[in-house]
Design a protein around this motif. Structure first.
Motif, PDB file in Angstrom:
ATOM      1  N   TYR A 183       0.819  -1.209   0.000  1.00 35.04           N
ATOM      2  CA  TYR A 183       0.000   0.000   0.000  1.00 35.04           C
ATOM      3  C   TYR A 183       0.857   1.265   0.000  1.00 35.04           C
ATOM      4  CZ  TYR A 183      -4.675  -1.975   0.698  1.00 35.04           C
ATOM      5  OH  TYR A 183      -5.878  -2.620   0.528  1.00 35.04           O
ATOM      6  N   GLY A 184       2.145   1.118   0.249  1.00 35.37           N
ATOM      7  CA  GLY A 184       3.026   2.276   0.275  1.00 35.37           C
ATOM      8  C   GLY A 184       3.519   2.664   1.650  1.00 35.37           C
ATOM      9  N   ALA A 185       3.137   1.888   2.672  1.00 32.90           N
ATOM     10  CA  ALA A 185       3.617   2.169   4.022  1.00 32.90           C
ATOM     11  C   ALA A 185       5.092   1.801   4.144  1.00 32.90           C
ATOM     12  CB  ALA A 185       2.803   1.387   5.051  1.00 32.90           C
ATOM     13  N   ALA A 186       5.729   2.329   5.179  1.00 34.97           N
ATOM     14  CA  ALA A 186       7.142   2.041   5.428  1.00 34.97           C
ATOM     15  C   ALA A 186       7.323   1.118   6.616  1.00 34.97           C
ATOM     16  CB  ALA A 186       7.914   3.340   5.663  1.00 34.97           C
ATOM     17  N   GLY A 187       6.215   0.582   7.139  1.00 32.87           N
ATOM     18  CA  GLY A 187       6.288  -0.333   8.273  1.00 32.87           C
ATOM     19  C   GLY A 187       4.918  -0.541   8.875  1.00 32.87           C
ATOM     20  N   ILE A 188       4.863  -1.376   9.910  1.00 34.53           N
ATOM     21  CA  ILE A 188       3.612  -1.628  10.620  1.00 34.53           C
ATOM     22  C   ILE A 188       3.810  -1.424  12.114  1.00 34.53           C
ATOM     23  CG2 ILE A 188       2.665  -3.237   8.923  1.00 34.53           C
ATOM     24  CD1 ILE A 188       3.559  -5.544  10.799  1.00 34.53           C
ATOM     25  N   ALA A 189       2.716  -1.090  12.795  1.00 37.82           N
ATOM     26  CA  ALA A 189       2.715  -0.977  14.250  1.00 37.82           C
ATOM     27  C   ALA A 189       1.720  -1.980  14.806  1.00 37.82           C
ATOM     28  CB  ALA A 189       2.340   0.435  14.683  1.00 37.82           C
ATOM     29  N   MET A 190       2.108  -2.661  15.876  1.00 39.51           N
ATOM     30  CA  MET A 190       1.247  -3.672  16.490  1.00 39.51           C
ATOM     31  C   MET A 190       1.169  -3.438  17.993  1.00 39.51           C
ATOM     32  SD  MET A 190       2.390  -7.149  14.399  1.00 39.51           S
ATOM     33  CE  MET A 190       4.028  -7.238  15.134  1.00 39.51           C
ATOM     34  N   GLY A 191      -0.041  -3.482  18.523  1.00 42.47           N
ATOM     35  CA  GLY A 191      -0.240  -3.358  19.956  1.00 42.47           C
ATOM     36  C   GLY A 191      -0.641  -4.676  20.575  1.00 42.47           C
ATOM     37  N   THR A 192      -1.823  -5.168  20.198  1.00 38.88           N
ATOM     38  CA  THR A 192      -2.346  -6.408  20.774  1.00 38.88           C
ATOM     39  C   THR A 192      -1.382  -7.575  20.580  1.00 38.88           C
ATOM     40  OG1 THR A 192      -4.586  -5.617  20.303  1.00 38.88           O
ATOM     41  CG2 THR A 192      -4.332  -7.954  20.810  1.00 38.88           C
ATOM     42  N   ARG A 193      -0.732  -7.647  19.419  1.00 40.64           N
ATOM     43  CA  ARG A 193       0.184  -8.755  19.165  1.00 40.64           C
ATOM     44  C   ARG A 193       1.367  -8.714  20.133  1.00 40.64           C
ATOM     45  NH1 ARG A 193       0.954 -13.956  17.824  1.00 40.64           N
ATOM     46  NH2 ARG A 193       1.243 -13.614  20.053  1.00 40.64           N
TER      47      ARG A 193
END
Length: 355
Positions: A183-193
């Motif tokens: 999608y063009g993002a440079a990374g992901i953020a995860m909380g619950t995981r």
């Protein structure tokens, strides 16, 4: 894996462990940072001295870069920003948009500023003010959230700003990372995981509640504090949903009274903080009181294990998570899955146009 985000913050991998109140303490943050992700301390539930101690504990556990999440609307935001500067913290993240002046102050000191946003216009605003990157949370995310899905919100923001965009809301594995990158993002953020890891200090009985949950057991309610809040379905939440105004007010006063004794806040200060959290919403008095002490409802579950007295903020991904790896195991798995997904995509070949 190098992206614009890893180059900006200095991590090995384009993964962020979000700043969850009562959850993202020194142990989880240092474990996430040591695994190659960007760990973020949650400071809203700490005093300034507790924050300083937590920052120094993380630094004693790892040399990897990490961040601190701040409330931009807190009365002592400037003091906390100076603490971050003095302690040499790499990243300052914000749940609400910081002012142009606060962004400039942090950036002048070499701190990377990354606000979290839930709408395209908010991303455009903070980018114009000088933010270095943004975390975009779609409606699947836990805690206070919007109603636009990540798959719709993310490409809007990517197209609107020219700074690194980190995708949040609905991510728990390497396939999600590759999808976000597509999608063009440079990374992901995860909380619950990250909450559901062996490095998380959340009581094991509470983790078990998350692991038992299906996707239908994760709901959005406004009954807790008047704002859309995604959390696990529980007897407490359902009772708040059913409660009339009088019962809701009585329950809120009881919760607020307990919070006042623990926090030392006066009633007037608590009401002012609750009103500040309205953000233009038409809240009842019970919701104003609950808005002021929502952190204590979270603490009851996340720290004390009392799910009967507290709430459990959760992303929808809780319904598909089945284990409790360490942060090192989780990050390694996510990156291995991402590599497999990329290799599978390389197997596709574009056919020439017909005719």
């Amino acid at each position: 894996m190098e992206t614009a985000f890893t180059e900006l913050v200095g991590t090995r991998y384009p993964i962020v462990q979000t700043g969850m109140g009562w959850v993202a303490g020194p142990r989880l943050v240092s474990a996430a940072a040591g695994a190659g992700a960007l760990g973020i301390l949650a400071s809203a539930t700490m005093t300034t001295e507790q924050l300083r101690s937590a920052v120094r504990e993380v630094k004693s556990r790892t040399d990897a870069p990490f961040g601190v999440n701040l409330r931009a609307d807190a009365g002592d935001a400037a003091e906390r920003a100076q603490l971050i500067i003095d302690e040499g913290v790499r990243v300052a993240s914000f749940a609400l948009a910081p002012s142009r002046e606060l962004i400039a102050r942090l950036k002048d000191a070499g701190v990377v500023v990354i606000p979290s946003i839930g709408a395209r216009r908010h991303a455009e605003k903070v980018a114009a003010w000088g933010a270095d990157a943004v975390i975009v949370q779609g409606g699947e995310g836990g805690g206070h959230t919007g109603d636009v899905a990540t798959t719709v919100l993310l490409p809007q923001v990517v197209d609107a700003v020219d700074i690194p965009v980190v995708a949040a809301g609905g991510f728990c594995d390497g396939r999600g990372l590759v999808a976000a990158l597509a999608y063009g993002a440079a990374g992901i953020a995860m909380g619950t995981r990250f909450l559901l890891t062996s490095d998380s200090t959340v009581p094991e009985s509470v983790k078990a509640e998350y692991l038992r949950a299906t996707v239908k057991d994760v709901m959005v309610t406004t009954a807790v504090d008047g704002l859309p809040h995604r959390m696990l379905r529980s007897e407490l939440v359902e009772s708040l949903e059913r409660a009339g105004r009088a019962r809701a007010l009585l329950r809120a006063v009881r919760h607020a009274s307990g919070f006042r004794r623990i926090s030392g806040l006066t009633w007037s200060r608590m009401v002012r903080e609750g009103l500040a959290m309205k953000h233009g919403k038409d809240l009842s008095w019970s919701q104003v009181l609950l808005a002021a002490n929502t952190p204590m409802l979270l603490k009851a579950s996340m720290v004390e294990g009392r799910t009967d007295l507290g709430v459990m903020a959760s992303g929808q991904v809780a319904g598909v998570i089945e284990d409790l790896p360490s942060c090192a195991e989780l990050v390694s798995r996510v990156m291995a899955e991402a590599q497999q997904a990329l290799e599978a995509l390389h197997a596709f070949r574009t056919l020439p146009p017909a005719g």
